[in-house]
Design a protein around this motif. Sequence first.
Motif, PDB file in Angstrom:
ATOM      1  N   VAL A 133      16.661  13.801   0.064  1.00  0.00           N
ATOM      2  CA  VAL A 133      16.354  13.323   1.405  1.00  0.00           C
ATOM      3  C   VAL A 133      14.959  12.744   1.376  1.00  0.00           C
ATOM      4  N   THR A 134      14.802  11.532   1.834  1.00  0.00           N
ATOM      5  CA  THR A 134      13.504  10.887   1.753  1.00  0.00           C
ATOM      6  C   THR A 134      13.004  10.452   3.119  1.00  0.00           C
ATOM      7  N   ARG A 135      11.712  10.384   3.218  1.00  0.00           N
ATOM      8  CA  ARG A 135      11.072   9.851   4.407  1.00  0.00           C
ATOM      9  C   ARG A 135       9.939   8.962   3.922  1.00  0.00           C
ATOM     10  N   ASP A 136      10.039   7.651   4.211  1.00  0.00           N
ATOM     11  CA  ASP A 136       9.058   6.685   3.723  1.00  0.00           C
ATOM     12  C   ASP A 136       8.910   6.750   2.208  1.00  0.00           C
ATOM     13  N   GLY A 137      10.052   6.959   1.529  1.00  0.00           N
ATOM     14  CA  GLY A 137      10.037   6.962   0.080  1.00  0.00           C
ATOM     15  C   GLY A 137       9.566   8.247  -0.556  1.00  0.00           C
ATOM     16  N   GLU A 138       9.202   9.241   0.229  1.00  0.00           N
ATOM     17  CA  GLU A 138       8.714  10.501  -0.317  1.00  0.00           C
ATOM     18  C   GLU A 138       9.789  11.578  -0.193  1.00  0.00           C
ATOM     19  N   LEU A 139       9.853  12.457  -1.177  1.00  0.00           N
ATOM     20  CA  LEU A 139      10.796  13.555  -1.096  1.00  0.00           C
ATOM     21  C   LEU A 139      10.423  14.479   0.052  1.00  0.00           C
ATOM     22  N   VAL A 140      11.402  14.875   0.831  1.00  0.00           N
ATOM     23  CA  VAL A 140      11.158  15.794   1.935  1.00  0.00           C
ATOM     24  C   VAL A 140      11.245  17.210   1.388  1.00  0.00           C
ATOM     25  N   ARG A 141      10.129  17.905   1.395  1.00  0.00           N
ATOM     26  CA  ARG A 141      10.080  19.275   0.915  1.00  0.00           C
ATOM     27  C   ARG A 141       9.322  20.115   1.925  1.00  0.00           C
ATOM     28  N   PRO A 142       9.694  21.377   2.049  1.00  0.00           N
ATOM     29  CA  PRO A 142       8.974  22.244   2.985  1.00  0.00           C
ATOM     30  C   PRO A 142       7.511  22.366   2.587  1.00  0.00           C
ATOM     31  N   ALA A 143       6.669  22.548   3.581  1.00  0.00           N
ATOM     32  CA  ALA A 143       5.236  22.708   3.320  1.00  0.00           C
ATOM     33  C   ALA A 143       4.985  24.024   2.597  1.00  0.00           C
ATOM     34  N   THR A 144       3.867  24.067   1.861  1.00  0.00           N
ATOM     35  CA  THR A 144       3.489  25.285   1.163  1.00  0.00           C
ATOM     36  C   THR A 144       3.373  26.438   2.153  1.00  0.00           C
ATOM     37  N   GLY A 145       3.995  27.559   1.841  1.00  0.00           N
ATOM     38  CA  GLY A 145       3.962  28.717   2.720  1.00  0.00           C
ATOM     39  C   GLY A 145       5.060  28.741   3.763  1.00  0.00           C
ATOM     40  N   ALA A 146       5.842  27.646   3.850  1.00  0.00           N
ATOM     41  CA  ALA A 146       6.917  27.601   4.843  1.00  0.00           C
ATOM     42  C   ALA A 146       8.080  28.476   4.401  1.00  0.00           C
ATOM     43  N   ARG A 147       8.913  28.884   5.344  1.00  0.00           N
ATOM     44  CA  ARG A 147      10.131  29.637   5.054  1.00  0.00           C
ATOM     45  C   ARG A 147      11.311  28.780   5.502  1.00  0.00           C
ATOM     46  N   VAL A 148      12.362  28.756   4.717  1.00  0.00           N
ATOM     47  CA  VAL A 148      13.522  27.920   5.033  1.00  0.00           C
ATOM     48  C   VAL A 148      14.789  28.756   4.972  1.00  0.00           C
ATOM     49  N   SER A 149      15.781  28.327   5.722  1.00  0.00           N
ATOM     50  CA  SER A 149      17.057  29.038   5.739  1.00  0.00           C
ATOM     51  C   SER A 149      17.937  28.560   4.591  1.00  0.00           C
ATOM     52  N   ALA A 150      18.994  29.301   4.332  1.00  0.00           N
ATOM     53  CA  ALA A 150      19.949  28.900   3.300  1.00  0.00           C
ATOM     54  C   ALA A 150      20.567  27.541   3.641  1.00  0.00           C
ATOM     55  N   LYS A 151      20.849  27.322   4.914  1.00  0.00           N
ATOM     56  CA  LYS A 151      21.436  26.057   5.347  1.00  0.00           C
ATOM     57  C   LYS A 151      20.487  24.902   5.053  1.00  0.00           C
ATOM     58  N   GLU A 152      19.199  25.107   5.321  1.00  0.00           N
ATOM     59  CA  GLU A 152      18.228  24.041   5.061  1.00  0.00           C
ATOM     60  C   GLU A 152      18.129  23.721   3.565  1.00  0.00           C
ATOM     61  N   ILE A 153      18.164  24.759   2.730  1.00  0.00           N
ATOM     62  CA  ILE A 153      18.119  24.524   1.279  1.00  0.00           C
ATOM     63  C   ILE A 153      19.330  23.707   0.857  1.00  0.00           C
ATOM     64  N   CYS A 154      20.497  24.050   1.360  1.00  0.00           N
ATOM     65  CA  CYS A 154      21.715  23.320   1.006  1.00  0.00           C
ATOM     66  C   CYS A 154      21.639  21.868   1.468  1.00  0.00           C
ATOM     67  N   GLU A 155      21.087  21.643   2.657  1.00  0.00           N
ATOM     68  CA  GLU A 155      20.979  20.279   3.172  1.00  0.00           C
ATOM     69  C   GLU A 155      19.993  19.442   2.353  1.00  0.00           C
ATOM     70  N   LEU A 156      18.901  20.067   1.908  1.00  0.00           N
ATOM     71  CA  LEU A 156      17.872  19.337   1.173  1.00  0.00           C
ATOM     72  C   LEU A 156      18.238  19.100  -0.284  1.00  0.00           C
ATOM     73  N   THR A 157      19.065  19.962  -0.845  1.00  0.00           N
ATOM     74  CA  THR A 157      19.374  19.855  -2.279  1.00  0.00           C
ATOM     75  C   THR A 157      20.803  19.419  -2.579  1.00  0.00           C
ATOM     76  N   GLY A 158      21.714  19.604  -1.619  1.00  0.00           N
ATOM     77  CA  GLY A 158      23.115  19.283  -1.871  1.00  0.00           C
ATOM     78  C   GLY A 158      23.881  20.412  -2.525  1.00  0.00           C
ATOM     79  N   CYS A 159      23.251  21.577  -2.717  1.00  0.00           N
ATOM     80  CA  CYS A 159      23.972  22.700  -3.329  1.00  0.00           C
ATOM     81  C   CYS A 159      24.888  23.344  -2.294  1.00  0.00           C
ATOM     82  N   THR A 160      25.887  24.055  -2.771  1.00  0.00           N
ATOM     83  CA  THR A 160      26.797  24.770  -1.872  1.00  0.00           C
ATOM     84  C   THR A 160      26.263  26.179  -1.625  1.00  0.00           C
TER      85      THR A 160
END
Length: 265
Positions: A133-160
Motif C-alpha cells: 500500500v503506497t501513499r505518494d510513492g512511499e510504503l505505508v507503515r505504522p509509526a514507531t511505537g504504534a500498535r496495529v490489529s491483526a486486520k490492519e497487518i493483513c490489509e497492509l501485507t496481504g497475508c491471511t
Amino acid sequence: MSTAARRRPLEGDANRSERMSEQAQRGRDEALSWPQEVSHDPSMSIGAVLAVLKPEFPAVTISKLRFLEEQGLVSPRRTGSGYRMYSRADAERIRYALTAQRDSYLPLRVIREQLEDLDAGREIEPTSHARVVTRDGELVRPATGARVSAKEICELTGCTENELDDMARAGLVLADTRGRFPGRSVQVVQAAMALERHGVSARHLRRVRTSAEREADTIDQVVAPTRAQRSGAARERGAAQAAELAELYARLHAELLRSAVDELG
C-alpha cells in the motif's frame, strides 16, 4: 574457373542467408518481448542502465544486473568486444523485476514466468500476497511505537489470518492482551512471507526469533547503566545507543550469513 572458385559465391550467399535469418529471428524476438511499445534498440551500456535505475533502486548494482541476465529475465546484446548493450525495453524489464522483488517479495522464478506471459501477450494474475500500500510513492507503515490489529497487518501485507496465526505460534509476532501487535510486525510479516515463498515456513524461523532475543538481552546489558540514570536526556541517549547497537548487530549478522552461504559453494 575452378570448382573451388565457383563455390565461393555460394558459400558467401549461404553466410549472408544465415546472418539474415539470425537478424530476422532477433526481430521476431523483439516483436514478442515486453514491453513492445518501448525501443528495443541496444543503445545503453550497463553503466547507463544502472544510472537510470539508481534513483528508484539505490541498492542496485552492476552485479545485480548481470545476475538478472543469468536468470534469463533480460538478454542484452553483446558488442564485438563483448560489452553488454541494453535497450530501453531491457531497462523496463529490469525495473519490473526489481519492483516485483521489492514490493511483492516475488522470487525470480515467478517474475520470469510473469515476463514470459507478458511477452506472449497474456494477462498476468495480480499478486495476492505481500500487497504493498503506497501513499505518494512511499510504503505505508505504522509509526514507531504504534500498535496495529491483526486486520490492519493483513490489509497492509496481504497475508491471511491463518498465515498470521502461524507466525504468532512461531513467536515471530507477539500480540498484547488486547490482541494488538507492535507496528514493526508489518515488516516482520512481509519478510516471513517472502521466505515462505522460497519454502521456509514460519516454524523454521523460530531460531531467528530466539537469536534476536539473545542479542537484545546483550544490548540491554550494555545500555543499562545509561538507562539507569534518572534524567530524560540519559534515557534518550540509552535508546539511541540501543538502536545503533541493533543496527550493528544486524549488519554483522548479514555479513556472517553471506559468508556462511558463500562457503556452501
